[in-house]
Design a protein around this motif. Structure first.
Motif, PDB file in Angstrom:
ATOM      1  N   LEU A  84       0.832  -1.202   0.000  1.00 51.57           N
ATOM      2  CA  LEU A  84       0.000   0.000   0.000  1.00 51.57           C
ATOM      3  C   LEU A  84       0.867   1.252   0.000  1.00 51.57           C
ATOM      4  CD1 LEU A  84      -2.840   1.288   0.204  1.00 51.57           C
ATOM      5  CD2 LEU A  84      -2.590   1.154   2.703  1.00 51.57           C
ATOM      6  N   TYR A  85       1.937   1.239   0.784  1.00 47.75           N
ATOM      7  CA  TYR A  85       2.859   2.378   0.842  1.00 47.75           C
ATOM      8  C   TYR A  85       3.415   2.703  -0.543  1.00 47.75           C
ATOM      9  CZ  TYR A  85       7.416   4.633   1.754  1.00 47.75           C
ATOM     10  OH  TYR A  85       8.509   5.449   1.736  1.00 47.75           O
ATOM     11  N   ILE A  86       3.848   1.687  -1.266  1.00 47.07           N
ATOM     12  CA  ILE A  86       4.390   1.895  -2.613  1.00 47.07           C
ATOM     13  C   ILE A  86       3.310   2.400  -3.553  1.00 47.07           C
ATOM     14  CG2 ILE A  86       5.272   0.654  -4.635  1.00 47.07           C
ATOM     15  CD1 ILE A  86       6.952  -1.027  -2.666  1.00 47.07           C
ATOM     16  N   LEU A  87       2.146   1.786  -3.488  1.00 45.62           N
ATOM     17  CA  LEU A  87       1.039   2.193  -4.352  1.00 45.62           C
ATOM     18  C   LEU A  87       0.686   3.663  -4.145  1.00 45.62           C
ATOM     19  CD1 LEU A  87      -1.343   1.126  -6.286  1.00 45.62           C
ATOM     20  CD2 LEU A  87      -2.679   1.130  -4.190  1.00 45.62           C
ATOM     21  N   LEU A  88       0.547   4.072  -2.890  1.00 48.30           N
ATOM     22  CA  LEU A  88       0.150   5.443  -2.600  1.00 48.30           C
ATOM     23  C   LEU A  88       1.265   6.431  -2.933  1.00 48.30           C
ATOM     24  CD1 LEU A  88      -1.821   5.030   0.760  1.00 48.30           C
ATOM     25  CD2 LEU A  88      -2.715   5.206  -1.578  1.00 48.30           C
ATOM     26  N   TYR A  89       2.504   6.019  -2.777  1.00 48.55           N
ATOM     27  CA  TYR A  89       3.624   6.906  -3.134  1.00 48.55           C
ATOM     28  C   TYR A  89       3.532   7.302  -4.603  1.00 48.55           C
ATOM     29  CZ  TYR A  89       8.348   8.642  -3.901  1.00 48.55           C
ATOM     30  OH  TYR A  89       9.427   9.431  -4.250  1.00 48.55           O
ATOM     31  N   PHE A  90       3.338   6.314  -5.472  1.00 49.44           N
ATOM     32  CA  PHE A  90       3.303   6.618  -6.900  1.00 49.44           C
ATOM     33  C   PHE A  90       1.965   7.230  -7.319  1.00 49.44           C
ATOM     34  CE2 PHE A  90       6.930   3.763  -6.713  1.00 49.44           C
ATOM     35  CZ  PHE A  90       7.839   4.468  -7.493  1.00 49.44           C
ATOM     36  N   ALA A 187      -3.184   8.993 -15.963  1.00 46.96           N
ATOM     37  CA  ALA A 187      -2.016   9.411 -15.178  1.00 46.96           C
ATOM     38  C   ALA A 187      -1.447   8.249 -14.368  1.00 46.96           C
ATOM     39  CB  ALA A 187      -2.392  10.551 -14.244  1.00 46.96           C
ATOM     40  N   PHE A 188      -2.344   7.396 -13.878  1.00 42.97           N
ATOM     41  CA  PHE A 188      -1.927   6.331 -12.963  1.00 42.97           C
ATOM     42  C   PHE A 188      -2.864   5.143 -13.122  1.00 42.97           C
ATOM     43  CE2 PHE A 188      -2.360   4.135  -8.883  1.00 42.97           C
ATOM     44  CZ  PHE A 188      -1.043   3.839  -8.580  1.00 42.97           C
ATOM     45  N   ALA A 189      -2.292   3.956 -13.118  1.00 43.59           N
ATOM     46  CA  ALA A 189      -3.099   2.743 -13.210  1.00 43.59           C
ATOM     47  C   ALA A 189      -2.596   1.705 -12.213  1.00 43.59           C
ATOM     48  CB  ALA A 189      -3.066   2.165 -14.624  1.00 43.59           C
ATOM     49  N   HIS A 190      -3.538   0.996 -11.639  1.00 37.19           N
ATOM     50  CA  HIS A 190      -3.235  -0.119 -10.729  1.00 37.19           C
ATOM     51  C   HIS A 190      -3.911  -1.354 -11.317  1.00 37.19           C
ATOM     52  CE1 HIS A 190      -3.781  -2.116  -6.534  1.00 37.19           C
ATOM     53  NE2 HIS A 190      -2.678  -2.535  -7.123  1.00 37.19           N
ATOM     54  N   ILE A 191      -3.118  -2.365 -11.660  1.00 37.92           N
ATOM     55  CA  ILE A 191      -3.637  -3.582 -12.297  1.00 37.92           C
ATOM     56  C   ILE A 191      -3.467  -4.753 -11.339  1.00 37.92           C
ATOM     57  CG2 ILE A 191      -3.413  -5.147 -14.261  1.00 37.92           C
ATOM     58  CD1 ILE A 191      -2.446  -2.817 -15.944  1.00 37.92           C
ATOM     59  N   ASP A 192      -4.584  -5.364 -10.964  1.00 33.17           N
ATOM     60  CA  ASP A 192      -4.556  -6.422  -9.948  1.00 33.17           C
ATOM     61  C   ASP A 192      -5.716  -7.386 -10.193  1.00 33.17           C
ATOM     62  OD1 ASP A 192      -4.260  -8.003  -7.720  1.00 33.17           O
ATOM     63  OD2 ASP A 192      -4.982  -6.507  -6.297  1.00 33.17           O
ATOM     64  N   MET A 193      -5.586  -8.222 -11.244  1.00 36.61           N
ATOM     65  CA  MET A 193      -6.689  -9.121 -11.596  1.00 36.61           C
ATOM     66  C   MET A 193      -6.340 -10.591 -11.427  1.00 36.61           C
ATOM     67  SD  MET A 193      -8.550  -7.074 -14.733  1.00 36.61           S
ATOM     68  CE  MET A 193      -7.047  -6.640 -15.589  1.00 36.61           C
ATOM     69  N   ASN A 194      -5.112 -10.887 -10.964  1.00 30.51           N
ATOM     70  CA  ASN A 194      -4.729 -12.259 -10.617  1.00 30.51           C
ATOM     71  C   ASN A 194      -4.903 -13.247 -11.767  1.00 30.51           C
ATOM     72  OD1 ASN A 194      -6.217 -10.991  -7.946  1.00 30.51           O
ATOM     73  ND2 ASN A 194      -4.294 -12.018  -7.461  1.00 30.51           N
ATOM     74  N   HIS A 195      -4.832 -12.752 -12.997  1.00 27.09           N
ATOM     75  CA  HIS A 195      -4.987 -13.648 -14.145  1.00 27.09           C
ATOM     76  C   HIS A 195      -4.336 -12.997 -15.363  1.00 27.09           C
ATOM     77  CE1 HIS A 195      -6.811 -16.180 -17.247  1.00 27.09           C
ATOM     78  NE2 HIS A 195      -7.119 -17.034 -16.292  1.00 27.09           N
ATOM     79  N   PRO A 196      -3.568 -13.767 -16.163  1.00 23.02           N
ATOM     80  CA  PRO A 196      -2.820 -13.161 -17.265  1.00 23.02           C
ATOM     81  C   PRO A 196      -3.681 -12.602 -18.399  1.00 23.02           C
ATOM     82  CG  PRO A 196      -2.591 -15.557 -17.283  1.00 23.02           C
ATOM     83  CD  PRO A 196      -3.252 -15.205 -15.991  1.00 23.02           C
ATOM     84  N   ALA A 197      -4.794 -13.265 -18.731  1.00 24.92           N
ATOM     85  CA  ALA A 197      -5.576 -12.830 -19.904  1.00 24.92           C
ATOM     86  C   ALA A 197      -6.142 -11.420 -19.746  1.00 24.92           C
ATOM     87  CB  ALA A 197      -6.680 -13.842 -20.196  1.00 24.92           C
TER      88      ALA A 197
END
Length: 258
Positions: A84-90, A187-197
């Motif tokens: 979370l710290y890294i995510l919020l920093y960026f 500007a910013f994207a967070h990708i967290d879908m636990n699947h490659p497709a």
């Protein structure tokens, strides 16, 4: 320089949840031996990350201290505090970058809510786009999470952000759900879908719209159990002369410099 300035700062430690442990007793014994062998140096042990002799600076910030001290976060959420710290920093770093914010795989909206606590979307004229299936059925390939057991998962996420009209919540599978609405500039994207497709489809859609200076955080990129995502995402980034940085937290970071 005073003598006090040469002294170590106050020691901070955190011990939390680890994943994929097959023998908890042996793991606990190994951790105890590690603590003894390092002679009491400050240690962080959570989220499959063990370090010692680090400042762990974010534990000194009141914002993160309140998360760890409060009762609203689960033990797993608290254990993922370094992520979370890294995510919020960026996320904060990208406030001055042109474009909206995107989270692909928002689950219960927990992380997204933290981002809205740090970014003044309304005054900066930015929108926040959240995408998720908001369900799991027997036979689905994506990872089953506790939140999927809630039949009103989508409705609860909508309610969670009901006082923030700049947040757009779109249900359905990626990339189909992106046809319901997607920002032209990111500007910013967070990708967290636990699947490659879906992550492949997401990156192909996000990268062309990512502004110079914009960042993407991949939550699963560095986890060996999700190696298929690394295999499929690296060539997409390389196709635009970019490279994803693997972080010790298991995340990946991509910065679009130009």
């Amino acid at each position: 320089m005073s003598n006090n300035s040469r002294q170590p700062i106050e020691k901070k430690e955190l011990f939390g949840v680890h994943f994929n442990i097959r023998d908890q007793q042996k793991f606990n014994q190994a951790l105890q031996l590690l603590r003894e062998s390092t002679g009491g140096l400050p240690m962080f042990s959570a989220d499959n990350l063990i370090t010692w002799n680090r400042n762990i600076s974010f534990l000194r910030e009141d914002y993160f201290y309140q998360i760890l001290a409060g009762s609203e976060s689960t033990d797993v959420e608290k254990s993922c505090i370094w992520r979370l710290y890294i995510l919020l920093y960026f996320a904060e770093h990208c406030q001055s970058v042109a474009g909206d914010y995107v989270e692909l795989g928002c689950h219960k909206g927990t992380t997204a809510k933290r981002v809205t606590e740090k970014i003044d979307f309304e005054n900066k004229g930015k929108k926040y786009w959240l995408y998720d299936l908001f369900e799991w059925k027997e036979g689905d390939e994506h990872t089953h999470m506790p939140g999927h057991d809630n039949p009103k998962m989508y409705e609860d996420v909508v309610e969670r952000f009901s006082d923030q009209p700049w947040v757009n919540i779109i249900p359905g599978p990626v990339p189909d759900s992106l046809l319901q609405g997607f920002p032209k500039t990111i500007a910013f994207a967070h990708i967290d879908m636990n699947h490659p497709a879906p992550e492949e489809a997401a990156l192909k859609k996000v990268l062309p719209n990512l502004s110079p200076g914009g960042c993407i955080i991949f939550d699963d990129y560095g986890w060996w159990g999700y190696s298929a995502q690394k295999r499929i995402l690296d060539p997409i980034a390389a196709g635009m002369n970019l490279k994803i940085l693997e972080l010790p937290t298991g995340q990946g970071l991509l910065i679009k410099n130009s």
